[in-house]
Design a protein around this motif. Structure first.
Motif, PDB file in Angstrom:
ATOM      1  N   ASN A   1      -8.560  -3.606   7.452  1.00  0.00           N
ATOM      2  CA  ASN A   1      -8.539  -2.255   7.515  1.00  0.00           C
ATOM      3  C   ASN A   1     -10.177  -1.490   7.294  1.00  0.00           C
ATOM      4  O   ASN A   1     -11.041  -0.357   7.426  1.00  0.00           O
TER       5      ASN A   1
ATOM      6  N   TRP B   1       6.381   5.056  -4.790  1.00  0.00           N
ATOM      7  CA  TRP B   1       5.447   3.998  -5.141  1.00  0.00           C
ATOM      8  C   TRP B   1       4.518   3.671  -5.747  1.00  0.00           C
ATOM      9  O   TRP B   1       3.740   3.348  -6.325  1.00  0.00           O
TER      10      TRP B   1
ATOM     11  N   GLU C   1      -4.175  10.746   5.565  1.00  0.00           N
ATOM     12  CA  GLU C   1      -4.192  11.252   4.518  1.00  0.00           C
ATOM     13  C   GLU C   1      -2.325  11.321   4.265  1.00  0.00           C
ATOM     14  O   GLU C   1      -1.456  11.905   5.235  1.00  0.00           O
ATOM     15  N   ASN C   2      -2.263  10.858   3.355  1.00  0.00           N
ATOM     16  CA  ASN C   2      -0.658  10.449   3.007  1.00  0.00           C
ATOM     17  C   ASN C   2      -0.098  11.662   3.514  1.00  0.00           C
ATOM     18  O   ASN C   2       1.506  12.069   3.756  1.00  0.00           O
TER      19      ASN C   2
ATOM     20  N   SER D   1       0.773  -1.252   0.338  1.00  0.00           N
ATOM     21  CA  SER D   1       0.104  -0.310  -0.005  1.00  0.00           C
ATOM     22  C   SER D   1       1.289   1.710   0.175  1.00  0.00           C
ATOM     23  O   SER D   1       2.025   1.193  -0.013  1.00  0.00           O
ATOM     24  N   CYS D   2      -0.220   2.187  -0.190  1.00  0.00           N
ATOM     25  CA  CYS D   2       0.898   4.025  -0.668  1.00  0.00           C
ATOM     26  C   CYS D   2       1.404   4.338   1.335  1.00  0.00           C
ATOM     27  O   CYS D   2       1.890   4.727   1.553  1.00  0.00           O
TER      28      CYS D   2
ATOM     29  N   HIS E   1      -3.171   8.241  -7.883  1.00  0.00           N
ATOM     30  CA  HIS E   1      -3.490   7.390  -7.096  1.00  0.00           C
ATOM     31  C   HIS E   1      -4.631   6.680  -7.839  1.00  0.00           C
ATOM     32  O   HIS E   1      -5.144   5.436  -8.205  1.00  0.00           O
TER      33      HIS E   1
ATOM     34  N   LYS F   1      -8.825   3.547   5.542  1.00  0.00           N
ATOM     35  CA  LYS F   1      -7.656   3.268   4.687  1.00  0.00           C
ATOM     36  C   LYS F   1      -6.174   3.534   5.712  1.00  0.00           C
ATOM     37  O   LYS F   1      -6.203   3.570   6.757  1.00  0.00           O
ATOM     38  N   VAL F   2      -4.923   3.085   4.999  1.00  0.00           N
ATOM     39  CA  VAL F   2      -4.279   3.251   5.606  1.00  0.00           C
ATOM     40  C   VAL F   2      -3.112   4.363   4.447  1.00  0.00           C
ATOM     41  O   VAL F   2      -3.769   4.294   2.847  1.00  0.00           O
ATOM     42  N   PRO F   3      -2.105   4.385   4.955  1.00  0.00           N
ATOM     43  CA  PRO F   3      -1.839   4.880   6.164  1.00  0.00           C
ATOM     44  C   PRO F   3      -2.421   5.871   7.262  1.00  0.00           C
ATOM     45  O   PRO F   3      -2.477   6.914   6.999  1.00  0.00           O
TER      46      PRO F   3
ATOM     47  N   ARG G   1     -14.864  -1.994  -8.390  1.00  0.00           N
ATOM     48  CA  ARG G   1     -15.341  -1.262  -7.181  1.00  0.00           C
ATOM     49  C   ARG G   1     -15.608  -0.192  -8.511  1.00  0.00           C
ATOM     50  O   ARG G   1     -16.219   1.060  -7.557  1.00  0.00           O
TER      51      ARG G   1
END
Ligand SMILES: N[C@@H](CCC(=O)N[C@@H](CS)C(=O)NCC(=O)O)C(=O)O
Length: 218
Positions: A45, A171, A71-72, A17-18, A111, A58-60, A122
């Protein structure tokens, strides 16, 4: 002068994942932190426990003492500010804004073009339409990569030196590599990918990722 204790940091992380991006940055910064592994293969998650931590599922997530940061981009900026000695952003204030511009593009353009390639179901429910979603998303993704390709011509990094933008774009490009897309039309991006892959921080987190995948799949 009063001494501020370092905050306790926990990174909620899932392999591939991001969350890889803040993991690279915390490693670059030689920060002290713990990793809380989230098993995305069994949708951990989306469990009630995780949704209490991050209702977005979500991650992170970066837990800073008792604060939860999602939020990244926000997480990356927090790490860059907290560890200035790691030089994760350019020094010049305007170039810092430009870095946020690149990060926003990774988050809001690249993304969302990656996810439908991985999870087309989805985005459509008409029988037989998944392949079409993948194709259209790939063509949008390639338009994004062409922008990076042009920018990276004769450049090692997005700015003069390594910054958080390089980790974020790494990434993004790595996801496409893992999708087995033919990326040979983006040689500058490929060289950037190789350069990033050679950094000690990246090597360390990719090894770690491999061990987590093994653990989750065993
Ligand atoms: N806008 C969020 C997006 C985070 C995101 O989409 N994370 C993905 C992993 S790359 C995730 O947790 N996906 C789980 C899911 O959608 O079920 C951010 O920038 O942090």
């Amino acid at each position: 002068m009063t001494h501020q204790p370092s905050p306790q940091l926990s990174l909620y992380y899932a392999p591939v994942s991001c969350a890889l991006v803040p993991l690279i940055l915390l490693t670059e910064a030689k920060a002290k932190f713990e990793i809380i592994k989230i098993n995305n293969y069994v949708h951990q998650n989306l469990t009630p426990e995780y949704l209490q931590i991050n209702p977005k599922g979500k991650v992170p997530v970066l837990a800073i003492n008792d604060e939860i940061l999602t939020e990244n981009i926000a997480i990356q900026l927090w790490i860059a500010q907290q560890f200035p000695q790691a030089n994760l952003l350019p020094k010049d204030p305007y170039l810092q804004i430009k870095a946020i511009s690149w990060m926003s593009w990774c988050s809001s353009a690249i993304h969302p073009h990656l996810t439908p390639i991985n999870k087309p179901q989805r985005y459509c429910d008409l029988p037989g339409s998944e392949e079409n979603v993948k194709q259209l998303s790939t063509s949008l993704l390639f338009k994004d990569f062409q922008i990076a390709e042009d920018h990276l011509k004769n450049r090692q990094w997005f700015f003069d030196d390594f910054t958080t933008v390089d980790a974020y774009f790494f990434w993004c490009f790595r996801r496409a590599v893992l999708f087995d897309l033919d990326l040979s039309i983006f040689p500058n991006c490929q060289q950037h990918f190789e350069r990033m892959s050679q950094r000690d921080s990246t090597k360390k987190v990719i090894d770690y990722e491999f061990s987590v995948i093994q653990e989750f799949k065993s």
